[in-house]
Design an enzyme around this catalytic site. Structure first.
Site, PDB file in Angstrom:
ATOM      1  N   GLU A   1       0.816  -1.214   0.000  1.00  0.00           N
ATOM      2  CA  GLU A   1       0.000   0.000   0.000  1.00  0.00           C
ATOM      3  C   GLU A   1       0.849   1.264   0.000  1.00  0.00           C
ATOM      4  O   GLU A   1       0.515   2.254  -0.634  1.00  0.00           O
ATOM      5  CB  GLU A   1      -0.938  -0.010   1.212  1.00  0.00           C
ATOM      6  CG  GLU A   1      -2.127  -0.944   1.064  1.00  0.00           C
ATOM      7  CD  GLU A   1      -1.759  -2.412   1.233  1.00  0.00           C
ATOM      8  OE1 GLU A   1      -0.673  -2.719   1.759  1.00  0.00           O
ATOM      9  OE2 GLU A   1      -2.564  -3.275   0.822  1.00  0.00           O
TER      10      GLU A   1
ATOM     11  N   HIS B   1     -11.520  -6.982   7.423  1.00  0.00           N
ATOM     12  CA  HIS B   1     -12.341  -6.586   6.277  1.00  0.00           C
ATOM     13  C   HIS B   1     -13.604  -5.841   6.716  1.00  0.00           C
ATOM     14  O   HIS B   1     -14.605  -5.861   6.004  1.00  0.00           O
ATOM     15  CB  HIS B   1     -12.725  -7.820   5.443  1.00  0.00           C
ATOM     16  CG  HIS B   1     -11.550  -8.552   4.894  1.00  0.00           C
ATOM     17  ND1 HIS B   1     -10.831  -9.463   5.635  1.00  0.00           N
ATOM     18  CD2 HIS B   1     -10.934  -8.494   3.681  1.00  0.00           C
ATOM     19  CE1 HIS B   1      -9.832  -9.947   4.911  1.00  0.00           C
ATOM     20  NE2 HIS B   1      -9.868  -9.367   3.711  1.00  0.00           N
TER      21      HIS B   1
END
Lengths: 328, 457
Positions: A60, A129
């Site tokens: 990321e 998540h």
């Protein structure tokens, strides 16, 4: 106009932005060949080619760092973080670089960057998540944080974010992707990045919410109006940073009774800042203590369905809090 | 056996709510029709609420000390079938206690006829307020909660600001929030009710700027440390409003005569012993002045009148309002048909009203219908005052203290006489100085010549 889902509205915005401006490109994990794990970028690779639809390594920090560099050179990158839960390795790039380059360069450079990040729970995603990450990124001058609550705003807000010269963290609620449906114009349009929106008006109680909690609050409001005659004003924040202070104060003044709802943990969340704006500006219009209904202050959303339900603010709990406030 | 509601009666024309002072019955008790159920206090009077029917008290719905709107159910009675159909929950108390205000004080510029004041308007107003009253207290709020009272005295910033801006007494606003809390909406609803009710009330035909009672708060008016803020009672508020209204609507002119009351002083001294023995209370000077005033009013009807835009209404009846100070408030009970009373009759009526004022037992009728006011400022030792007219009346007379003074009597003779100043404030719209002067001269002549037949006790 056609009725589209939230995810379709996002895909349409990306498509139109890339058609409109060759400087717009997307990058992220699985955005190309896979078309995105939520299918947000489906078809883009075929249409615009791999120079503008870039599959990246699972890094990321690199995704955002590359995007910052491209943006500083004048392109308009749209970086996707596959799940907001994974954004933290990129935090230094976002907070220390993207948010501060214009300031550091005395206005010589800017970073017209959008970081899309699916966030939020209620989808049985558990710890990695389901997270709401907004409180880590609000409060950094130079970085806008926005989140749409419906398909119309999803498209207009994303187009506004892409063509803004500011770095924008664009939070998409996963549960809304296919739950939220609504009319979305085919044409190019934008929704202001710095305006909250009054989505319902009433005199008994004000609910301030964002993301998934907006449709929940609306459903609670309709139920209370129908069954108990309690009329609510509902304000969709849309922009989490900087806040639309004027709209917040106006909505609070309308009823003097404010309920702030978010899924993120209560302490340190956006709601505290909203409450502070109201307390500082509208004390003499308040008829009840400002109330927050939020996710609990526990480390993460549990996987167990009953515990997940316990974590998420629901229509029932929002309605109960509204009722209590209206009767106070 | 059916159950009926007893509602808060309308205890006066402009009264929209009352404070429940005390319950005189308890749940389960049997009551006769018209037996007193509770005492209610308004900004005008304290009154007993009579039972609308014979039956058993099923439930008491309002706690002592609570303020409720006219028309709000305050108790439930279990009654016999026949009683239920006979009892008219709102009509009975209204008729018994309330709007029986004589036509005089009634609105009506229309005319003074035989009680021909449009009585139809009374139920109409009552009905409106009853409906509003119910609207103000949604069933969900529950009166039992209010009885708890734990939030009754706690006010939110929004409510405090509204109360201050409108100069409201928080206790006067019915609270429908949790535990009886007064909410922002309650205050707004109260203000709206008040605004709606205003045009319907008679006493304040132009009820616009009550705000003038409460000029915008300035920094200079903020209390300093150590200052004491007296809460404004409903009575005090009412006095303030009436005084401001009077000063705003009636242009006050003022006149004084000196009266030699020596003969009166002598006469009273001669008869007061026997009077007190006979009547059981002291004979004061005031009844003599009241007698003189009624005779003078008969001769000068312009002073027994009031102004309307359609015409000056001269009253047939003479009902004297008497100011009585009590407990940091001013009450103005009325001696009805004062012109039909002798000095003895006036003395008895006065004694009765003063006693009942001090006991807090004035009935609505006692304060309604005055046509002219007499102000006994002499009781405070005053020799000069400038009274404010009691609207909608046309004039008010102050009887100052009787004091011994050297006075020129005949040519070249100075004598010690008992002198009294009579001061009159008049509504200059209704009359000019000439009429007022003529009236004062009549009173002066009556007191100075002092015909013992006229004033006999």
């Amino acid at each position: 106009m056609a009725v589209k889902t939230y995810i379709e509205a996002i895909r349409e915005a990306l498509w139109q932005a890339m058609e409109r401006d060759p400087g717009v490109f997307v990058l992220g994990e699985d955005v190309g060949r896979r078309g995105g794990v939520f299918r947000a970028t489906a078809g883009l690779l075929e249409r615009f080619g791999e120079r503008r639809v870039v599959d990246t390594p699972l890094a990321e920090s690199a995704i955002v760092g590359v995007a910052i560099g491209a943006a500083a050179y004048g392109l308009r990158p749209v970086a996707e973080i596959q799940f907001a839960d994974f954004i933290y390795p990129a935090t230094n790039q976002i907070v220390n670089e993207a948010a501060k380059i214009r300031y550091r360069s005395n206005g010589a450079w800017s970073v017209p960057l959008v970081i899309r990040a699916p966030y939020g729970g209620g989808v049985h995603g558990a710890l990695y998540h389901s997270q709401s990450v907004e409180k880590a990124f609000t409060g950094h001058p130079g970085l806008r944080v926005v989140t749409p609550s419906n398909p119309y705003d999803a498209k207009g807000l994303l187009l506004a974010a892409i063509f803004s010269d500011d770095p924008v963290l664009f939070l998409e609620h996963k549960k809304l992707y296919r739950l939220a449906k609504g009319e979305v114009p085919e044409d190019f349009y934008t929704v202001p990045l710095d305006r909250a929106r009054t989505v319902r008006e009433g005199d008994d109680v004000t609910v301030i919410a964002y993301g998934l909690m907006v449709p929940y609050a609306l459903e609670a409001a309709e139920r209370l109006a129908r069954e108990e005659g309690i009329e609510a004003t509902v304000l969709d924040l849309v922009t989490l940073y900087p806040l639309d202070r004027a709209a917040i104060v106006e909505a609070a003044r309308r009823t003097g009774k404010v309920l702030i709802v978010h899924e993120d943990n209560g302490e340190g969340g956006v709601g505290g800042e909203v409450a502070a704006v109201i307390a500082e500006t509208a004390l003499f219009d308040l008829d009840a203590p400002i109330r927050r209904l939020t996710g609990p202050d526990v480390p993460a959303m549990p996987y167990s369905p009953p515990l997940e339900a316990w974590f998420m603010p629901s229509v029932e709990r929002i309605a109960a809090a509204m009722r209590e406030l209206a009767r106070f | 056996m059916p159950i009926i509601d007893v509602v808060m009666p309308k205890l006066g024309e402009s009264v929209t709510e009352g404070r429940l002072v005390r319950w005189l019955v308890r749940p389960g008790e049997t009551v006769e029709a018209y037996a007193p159920l509770c005492e209610v206090e308004t900004d005008k009077v304290t009154a007993e609420v009579p039972s609308t029917a014979a039956g058993t008290v099923e439930a008491i719905l309002v706690a002592e000390g609570d303020v409720v709107a006219v028309g709000t159910p305050i108790a439930r009675l279990r009654v016999k079938e026949a009683e239920a159909s006979a009892a008219m929950p709102s009509a009975a108390p209204a008729g018994a206690a309330g709007s029986g205000a004589p036509p005089a004080d009634g609105a009506a510029p229309a005319r003074v006829g035989q009680g021909a004041v449009p009585t139809a308007s009374v139920p109409a107003i009552g009905a409106t307020e009853a409906r509003d009253g119910r609207g103000a207290a949604p069933p969900a709020s529950g009166r039992t909660e209010r009885g708890g009272g734990s939030l009754r005295g706690r006010y939110s910033p929004a409510v405090r600001r509204l109360l201050a801006e409108h100069g409201l007494d928080p206790a006067a606003v019915p609270g429908t929030g949790a535990h009886g809390r007064v909410t922002r909406k309650d205050v707004l609803a109260y203000l709206k009710r008040r605004a709606d009710a205003a045009p319907a009330t008679v006493e304040a035909p132009v009820h616009g700027p009550t705000a003038s009672v409460h000029p915008p708060r300035e920094a200079a008016r903020a209390p300093f440390d150590g200052d004491v803020v007296l809460p404004i009672t409903a009575v005090r508020r009412r006095i303030a409003e009436r005084m401001v209204e009077s000063k705003r609507t009636a242009p006050h002119a003022w006149m004084m005569v000196e009266v030699d009351a020596t003969r009166l002083v002598r006469y009273r001294k001669a008869v007061m012993g026997a009077f007190e023995t006979r009547e059981g209370f002291r004979l004061t000077y005031l009844p003599f002045f009241l007698r003189a005033v009624t005779l003078a009013l008969r001769e000068h009807p312009r002073l027994n009148a009031f102004w309307t835009d359609e015409g000056i209404v001269l009253r047939k009846d003479i009902h004297l309002s008497i100011s009585v100070a009590h407990d940091d408030a001013l009450y103005v009970p009325v001696i009805h048909h004062a012109d039909a009373l002798s000095v003895v009759g006036l003395a008895r009526a006065l004694h009765d009203l003063v006693e009942r004022t001090r006991a807090g037992r004035l009935r609505p009728d006692d304060v309604a219908g005055g046509t002219f006011t007499v102000n006994n400022t002499g009781a405070f030792g005053s020799v000069l005052s400038m009274p404010i007219i009691n609207p909608p009346q046309a004039a008010i007379l102050s009887i100052e203290a009787i004091v011994k003074r050297p006075v020129v009597v005949d040519e070249g003779t100075i004598a010690i006489r008992n002198m009294v100043n009579l001061t009159l404030s008049l509504d200059h719209r209704v009359m000019d100085g000439a009429a007022a002067g003529a009236f004062l001269q009549t009173v002066k002549r009556l007191i100075e010549t002092f015909d013992e037949a006229t004033f006999a006790v």
